[in-house]
Design a protein around this motif. Sequence first.
Motif, PDB file in Angstrom:
ATOM      1  N   ASP A   1      29.450 -34.687  24.398  1.00 23.24           N
ATOM      2  CA  ASP A   1      30.365 -35.429  25.155  1.00 23.24           C
ATOM      3  C   ASP A   1      30.121 -35.607  26.537  1.00 23.24           C
ATOM      4  N   ASP A   2      29.507 -34.288  27.035  1.00 18.90           N
ATOM      5  CA  ASP A   2      29.543 -34.053  28.546  1.00 18.90           C
ATOM      6  C   ASP A   2      28.202 -34.664  28.984  1.00 18.90           C
ATOM      7  N   ARG A   3      28.191 -35.601  30.083  1.00 14.28           N
ATOM      8  CA  ARG A   3      26.868 -36.142  30.465  1.00 14.28           C
ATOM      9  C   ARG A   3      26.273 -35.048  30.895  1.00 14.28           C
ATOM     10  N   ASP A   4      26.702 -34.213  31.854  1.00 16.97           N
ATOM     11  CA  ASP A   4      26.065 -33.057  32.543  1.00 16.97           C
ATOM     12  C   ASP A   4      25.627 -32.190  31.554  1.00 16.97           C
ATOM     13  N   LEU A   5      26.139 -31.846  30.512  1.00 20.19           N
ATOM     14  CA  LEU A   5      25.509 -30.819  29.569  1.00 20.19           C
ATOM     15  C   LEU A   5      24.460 -31.506  28.874  1.00 20.19           C
ATOM     16  N   GLU A   6      24.477 -32.950  28.458  1.00 22.58           N
ATOM     17  CA  GLU A   6      23.479 -33.555  27.735  1.00 22.58           C
ATOM     18  C   GLU A   6      22.088 -33.382  28.910  1.00 22.58           C
ATOM     19  N   GLU A   7      22.410 -33.762  30.286  1.00 21.78           N
ATOM     20  CA  GLU A   7      21.130 -33.846  31.014  1.00 21.78           C
ATOM     21  C   GLU A   7      20.585 -32.542  31.032  1.00 21.78           C
ATOM     22  N   MET A   8      21.408 -31.306  31.263  1.00 23.31           N
ATOM     23  CA  MET A   8      20.921 -29.895  31.599  1.00 23.31           C
ATOM     24  C   MET A   8      20.396 -29.468  30.365  1.00 23.31           C
ATOM     25  N   PHE A   9      20.898 -29.817  29.133  1.00 22.18           N
ATOM     26  CA  PHE A   9      20.232 -29.527  27.868  1.00 22.18           C
ATOM     27  C   PHE A   9      19.121 -30.273  27.461  1.00 22.18           C
ATOM     28  N   PHE A  10      18.990 -31.384  27.573  1.00 21.00           N
ATOM     29  CA  PHE A  10      17.766 -32.326  26.965  1.00 21.00           C
ATOM     30  C   PHE A  10      16.726 -32.507  27.841  1.00 21.00           C
ATOM     31  N   VAL A  11      17.332 -33.161  29.213  1.00 22.59           N
ATOM     32  CA  VAL A  11      16.474 -33.715  30.061  1.00 22.59           C
ATOM     33  C   VAL A  11      15.563 -32.456  31.011  1.00 22.59           C
ATOM     34  N   ARG A  12      16.592 -31.578  31.442  1.00 21.48           N
ATOM     35  CA  ARG A  12      16.245 -30.588  32.332  1.00 21.48           C
ATOM     36  C   ARG A  12      15.549 -29.170  31.579  1.00 21.48           C
ATOM     37  N   PHE A  13      16.213 -28.646  30.534  1.00 23.56           N
ATOM     38  CA  PHE A  13      15.650 -27.619  30.004  1.00 23.56           C
ATOM     39  C   PHE A  13      14.895 -27.859  28.959  1.00 23.56           C
ATOM     40  N   CYS A  14      14.935 -28.671  28.167  1.00 23.74           N
ATOM     41  CA  CYS A  14      14.147 -29.094  26.962  1.00 23.74           C
ATOM     42  C   CYS A  14      12.669 -29.908  27.598  1.00 23.74           C
ATOM     43  N   HIS A  15      12.763 -30.882  28.305  1.00 24.30           N
ATOM     44  CA  HIS A  15      11.995 -31.571  28.722  1.00 24.30           C
ATOM     45  C   HIS A  15      11.055 -31.211  30.091  1.00 24.30           C
ATOM     46  N   GLY A  16      12.143 -30.557  30.775  1.00 25.14           N
ATOM     47  CA  GLY A  16      11.590 -30.051  32.183  1.00 25.14           C
ATOM     48  C   GLY A  16      11.047 -28.622  32.121  1.00 25.14           C
ATOM     49  N   ILE A  17      11.378 -27.897  31.178  1.00 26.92           N
ATOM     50  CA  ILE A  17      11.008 -26.243  30.998  1.00 26.92           C
ATOM     51  C   ILE A  17      10.243 -26.188  29.768  1.00 26.92           C
ATOM     52  N   LEU A  18      10.894 -26.119  28.598  1.00 22.29           N
ATOM     53  CA  LEU A  18      10.488 -25.857  27.375  1.00 22.29           C
ATOM     54  C   LEU A  18       8.947 -26.787  27.028  1.00 22.29           C
ATOM     55  N   TRP A  19       9.179 -28.147  26.939  1.00 25.29           N
ATOM     56  CA  TRP A  19       8.021 -29.048  26.836  1.00 25.29           C
ATOM     57  C   TRP A  19       6.827 -28.571  27.383  1.00 25.29           C
ATOM     58  N   PRO A  20       6.775 -28.476  28.771  1.00 22.40           N
ATOM     59  CA  PRO A  20       5.596 -28.273  29.444  1.00 22.40           C
ATOM     60  C   PRO A  20       5.252 -26.673  29.270  1.00 22.40           C
ATOM     61  N   LEU A  21       5.934 -25.641  28.922  1.00 24.98           N
ATOM     62  CA  LEU A  21       5.652 -24.447  28.968  1.00 24.98           C
ATOM     63  C   LEU A  21       4.792 -24.372  27.600  1.00 24.98           C
ATOM     64  N   PHE A  22       5.562 -25.002  26.384  1.00 29.95           N
ATOM     65  CA  PHE A  22       4.850 -25.035  25.168  1.00 29.95           C
ATOM     66  C   PHE A  22       3.352 -25.789  25.084  1.00 29.95           C
ATOM     67  N   HIS A  23       3.093 -26.486  26.087  1.00 31.12           N
ATOM     68  CA  HIS A  23       1.873 -27.186  26.143  1.00 31.12           C
ATOM     69  C   HIS A  23       0.881 -26.946  27.169  1.00 31.12           C
ATOM     70  N   CYS A  24       1.592 -25.610  27.571  1.00 30.63           N
ATOM     71  CA  CYS A  24       0.788 -24.636  28.670  1.00 30.63           C
ATOM     72  C   CYS A  24       0.376 -25.529  29.815  1.00 30.63           C
ATOM     73  N   ILE A  25       1.519 -26.656  30.414  1.00 30.72           N
ATOM     74  CA  ILE A  25       1.538 -27.221  31.510  1.00 30.72           C
ATOM     75  C   ILE A  25       2.524 -26.691  32.611  1.00 30.72           C
ATOM     76  N   PRO A  26       1.739 -26.106  33.767  1.00 30.17           N
ATOM     77  CA  PRO A  26       2.718 -25.668  34.849  1.00 30.17           C
ATOM     78  C   PRO A  26       3.571 -26.837  35.316  1.00 30.17           C
ATOM     79  N   SER A  27       4.934 -26.445  35.544  1.00 35.55           N
ATOM     80  CA  SER A  27       5.892 -27.477  35.853  1.00 35.55           C
ATOM     81  C   SER A  27       6.664 -27.071  36.964  1.00 35.55           C
ATOM     82  N   PRO A  28       7.372 -27.530  37.894  1.00 32.69           N
ATOM     83  CA  PRO A  28       8.323 -27.330  38.703  1.00 32.69           C
ATOM     84  C   PRO A  28       9.726 -26.853  37.878  1.00 32.69           C
ATOM     85  N   GLY A  29       9.838 -27.284  36.888  1.00 25.36           N
ATOM     86  CA  GLY A  29      11.163 -26.675  36.167  1.00 25.36           C
ATOM     87  C   GLY A  29      11.026 -25.254  35.719  1.00 25.36           C
TER      88      GLY A  29
END
Length: 393
Positions: free
Chosen positions: A118-146
């Motif tokens: 329900d929390d849009r800020d929670l949704e953004e931090m969970f899915f957009v920022r952490f999952c796609h901004g940190i974990l996805w690049p990390l698991f694909h060995c791609i350096p990222s600002p996140g």
Amino acid sequence: GSSAEEEAAIMEQLQELHQQLAARRLARKMEPSPEVPAQGKVLVCCVHKPVRLEKRHGTDSFAYRESYGGLRAAVDALAAAGTRVRWISWPGACPKASQEGVRKKLDEQYDCRPVFVDDRDLEEMFFVRFCHGILWPLFHCIPSPGLSDAAGIGSRAARSKETLRTLGARSASDQFEAYARANQLFLEAVAEEYKDGDLVLVYDYQLMLLPAMLRKRFPELSCAFFLHCPFPSSEFYRMLPAREELLRGALGADLVSFNHFDYVRHFLNACMRVLGLETSKSRLEYNGRLVSVSICPAGINPDEFDHSEDDDDLSTRASDDDDDDDASAEAEQQDDDDASQQQNNKESPMSAAAKEDQATLSSPKDEPAQKNEGAASIAARLRRGLLAGRKVV
């Protein structure tokens, strides 16, 4: 002389051994796997599957976009075999006013229990920022600002006031906390559905903390974790300060599966170097339990393609589309072909040979297509791996 004969005899023995090994491997694949208990069902925990909500532009209604891929094919194969399957999924952003209607439709048409964030800020931090901004690049060995900003996760390293002002409420530590809270929402949803004898499958990097949460709530449950994306080498994985939490989260499962052997090796090395665990080729001991680690490549359901071979309507539509495309292409290229013909009255030997090779390569073959049994493989191996788990005495 005699040396040549001995070498030939050795080669024959090697070929015979290879044939025996191939036959034994085939026999093992054909062995019946333990079936899910009749009273149990499979709970599949994932994000945006089997359907994803998309808001229609300019309206208050939603489009229900179904997912098609390896996981869906594997789950459909289980359901076709008579296993009760229940999806537990976050379908995407949904306002509270629409949640009841969405919940009813997902339950009736897709056998899915939605998890709403329900929390849009929670949704953004969970899915957009952490999952796609940190974990996805990390698991694909791609350096990222996140990933660079993740230095505060799991540590007490002090940050400058300027860094805190820059990151604000969306700092890396807040993102990881949002990730944990989202996993907690899935835990509560599973708790509403879980019964003794059920099997729980947790899918992909968005829910790596969920297996350990489930193990804590239900110590005797059977749980598998499948990582669809790659798992990086331990050297790259150790760049993430939350590396221990994610590994311990995944190890709450009885079975941890990957698409490729390299990812199994990387995961076992990370468990050894980050957590100090002793590992073998296919399992490790963690908190008094044996955790199996396997390869379960997800693929297609070959039965669906077998049934479509006799689909005259499908063949007719494909033929009509090809005819339309060919006619359009011929009309558009007629002038260019005439001009090209005037400039190339004589064809060079090299061009003729190339066209002959191209015709040979593009000619249809009568060889039967091989089936991809990935869907059946992941279903059978998950059942076998889950039911084979035992506690260390």
